[in-house]
Design a protein around this motif. Structure first.
Motif, PDB file in Angstrom:
ATOM      1  N   GLU A 149       2.344   6.057   3.682  1.00 10.93           N
ATOM      2  CA  GLU A 149       2.094   4.956   4.602  1.00 10.93           C
ATOM      3  C   GLU A 149       0.651   4.480   4.522  1.00 10.93           C
ATOM      4  OE1 GLU A 149       3.179   6.507   8.361  1.00 10.93           O
ATOM      5  OE2 GLU A 149       5.352   6.178   8.079  1.00 10.93           O
ATOM      6  N   LEU A 150      -0.293   5.442   4.378  1.00 15.85           N
ATOM      7  CA  LEU A 150      -1.697   5.068   4.243  1.00 15.85           C
ATOM      8  C   LEU A 150      -1.937   4.294   2.953  1.00 15.85           C
ATOM      9  CD1 LEU A 150      -4.540   5.274   5.446  1.00 15.85           C
ATOM     10  CD2 LEU A 150      -4.828   7.420   4.194  1.00 15.85           C
ATOM     11  N   LEU A 151      -1.221   4.669   1.890  1.00 18.98           N
ATOM     12  CA  LEU A 151      -1.363   3.959   0.615  1.00 18.98           C
ATOM     13  C   LEU A 151      -0.880   2.516   0.741  1.00 18.98           C
ATOM     14  CD1 LEU A 151      -2.188   4.517  -2.360  1.00 18.98           C
ATOM     15  CD2 LEU A 151       0.238   4.927  -2.822  1.00 18.98           C
ATOM     16  N   LYS A 152       0.230   2.320   1.434  1.00 21.34           N
ATOM     17  CA  LYS A 152       0.732   0.954   1.632  1.00 21.34           C
ATOM     18  C   LYS A 152      -0.217   0.135   2.501  1.00 21.34           C
ATOM     19  CE  LYS A 152       5.675   1.990   1.162  1.00 21.34           C
ATOM     20  NZ  LYS A 152       7.003   1.978   1.868  1.00 21.34           N
ATOM     21  N   LEU A 153      -0.800   0.796   3.503  1.00 16.47           N
ATOM     22  CA  LEU A 153      -1.722   0.078   4.376  1.00 16.47           C
ATOM     23  C   LEU A 153      -2.983  -0.340   3.630  1.00 16.47           C
ATOM     24  CD1 LEU A 153      -2.373  -0.873   7.267  1.00 16.47           C
ATOM     25  CD2 LEU A 153      -3.413   1.367   7.670  1.00 16.47           C
ATOM     26  N   GLN A 154      -3.531   0.544   2.807  1.00 19.21           N
ATOM     27  CA  GLN A 154      -4.731   0.201   2.045  1.00 19.21           C
ATOM     28  C   GLN A 154      -4.449  -0.860   0.990  1.00 19.21           C
ATOM     29  OE1 GLN A 154      -6.954   4.610   2.250  1.00 19.21           O
ATOM     30  NE2 GLN A 154      -6.843   3.491   0.342  1.00 19.21           N
ATOM     31  N   ALA A 155      -3.236  -0.875   0.458  1.00 23.65           N
ATOM     32  CA  ALA A 155      -2.893  -1.874  -0.553  1.00 23.65           C
ATOM     33  C   ALA A 155      -2.854  -3.283   0.035  1.00 23.65           C
ATOM     34  CB  ALA A 155      -1.541  -1.542  -1.191  1.00 23.65           C
ATOM     35  N   ARG A 156      -2.695  -3.397   1.377  1.00 21.13           N
ATOM     36  CA  ARG A 156      -2.661  -4.707   2.020  1.00 21.13           C
ATOM     37  C   ARG A 156      -4.037  -5.173   2.487  1.00 21.13           C
ATOM     38  NH1 ARG A 156       2.235  -2.575   4.391  1.00 21.13           N
ATOM     39  NH2 ARG A 156       1.099  -2.090   6.329  1.00 21.13           N
TER      40      ARG A 156
END
Length: 351
Positions: A149-156
């Motif tokens: 979830e943190l990876l998806k958040l940082q990708a945005r």
């Protein structure tokens, strides 16, 4: 039109300045293309890195290849590399010098693109936003997220319209941090290429000055020889066409009905001018008056270039390339030369 022709002639005569101007235009074009380019990061963990690195690498490769395409010396280098040795050996040092000169010019536009891209930081932000360590900008009071979830958040983070985690991570601080790293890489890249260019352009001739002058001279000679050969071929083709057309009209002149011919009177001066012009065209043929002879000359120039040895005309006929014409002898018309007249000059002193 005359000004345009003069400008083209100047650029052809100063090819080095012309190529430097082309490199400068390409550098400006790369910067302008980047400024007008609409950067759209996908903001997905699986695609951010590929998109960001692709924007950083693919256009420079295209500019690099375009620099070779626009350089006229690439054909000269290829011809010199692939030609048969014949009576003139090929110097690898000259080929390396020509290739290095073209490569240095071709690298200008890609270097400008990479530098501008790193200074702007958008592609760097898109490529490394998902993998960068942004733990310093996380809200510690917020419940911890899973790694996925943190990876998806940082990708945005690069996409301000779709980012919805301001309460978890400070987007503005993370963006500034990644762009700062990008600009640091940009300044490091500029420093490295500047030092490398200084070492190549300034230090190298100091250690191998004699070899540098030799390779530079013969690279200029190869380029000049090719230009003069092309110009001579153009002049010969023009004169060949003129004489061929004139002979054609003269051969069918007997078939023209006499009553349709209008009596014309030419002045004596016009006849002399036409005779001199025809004689000039005949001289430009250089004794080569047949298609087979011209094909043999061109083939011999490709397969057996004359040695770089200049001497008197008699020795030149024996040494400077005609030895290769044993099986490719031309017609006897080529060897009809007018005898040279010897003139005596007397000088008188007033003392």
């Amino acid at each position: 039109m005359d000004k345009f022709r003069i400008m083209v002639q100047f650029l052809q005569a100063n090819q080095e300045s012309f190529m430097n101007g082309i490199c400068g235009i390409m550098a400006l074009a790369s910067a302008q293309m980047y400024s007008s380019f609409e950067f759209t990061c996908p903001c997905l963990p699986d695609y951010n890195y590929a998109y960001g690195i692709g924007i950083l690498i693919v256009p420079p490769i295209w500019f690099f290849l375009l620099g070779y395409v626009l350089n006229n010396n690439i054909s000269v280098l290829t011809e010199e590399w692939k030609r048969p040795v014949g009576k003139r050996r090929k110097d690898p040092a000259v080929l390396r010098y020509m290739f290095s000169s073209m490569t240095q010019r071709a690298l200008i536009a890609p270097a400008v693109w990479v530098a501008v891209t790193l200074m702007d930081g958008k592609s760097f932000l898109c490529a490394f936003s998902a993998t960068a360590d942004l733990s310093e900008f996380l809200n510690e009071t917020y419940p911890s997220l899973s790694k996925k979830e943190l990876l998806k958040l940082q990708a945005r983070i690069p996409c301000i319209d779709v980012f919805d985690g301001n309460e978890i991570i400070s987007r503005e601080a993370a963006t500034r941090y990644i762009r700062c790293l990008s600009q640091a890489c940009g300044w490091t890249f500029l420093m490295v290429i500047t030092i490398a260019a200084f070492l190549i352009r300034a230090i190298r001739p100091c250690f191998t000055q004699a070899a540098f002058l030799k390779t530079k001279y013969w690279s200029h000679y190869i380029d000049t020889e090719r230009k003069l050969f092309d110009e001579t071929c153009k002049e010969h083709a023009k004169s060949f066409a003129k004489v061929c057309i004139q002979q054609y009209f003269e051969s069918i002149s007997g078939e023209i009905v006499p009553q349709f011919q209008l009596p014309t009177k030419k002045k004596k001066g016009n006849k002399d001018d036409d005779g001199e012009k025809q004689k000039s065209d005949e001289e430009k043929l250089l004794g080569i008056r047949k298609e087979e002879d011209m094909n043999k000359v061109l083939w011999n120039w490709h397969t057996c270039k004359p040695p770089l040895f200049l001497n008197k005309h008699a020795e030149y006929m024996n040494m400077n390339g005609h030895a290769c014409l044993d099986t490719l002898s031309l017609s006897d018309e080529r060897y009809t030369h007018t005898p040279m007249k010897n003139t005596a000059v007397a000088y008188y002193s007033k003392v």
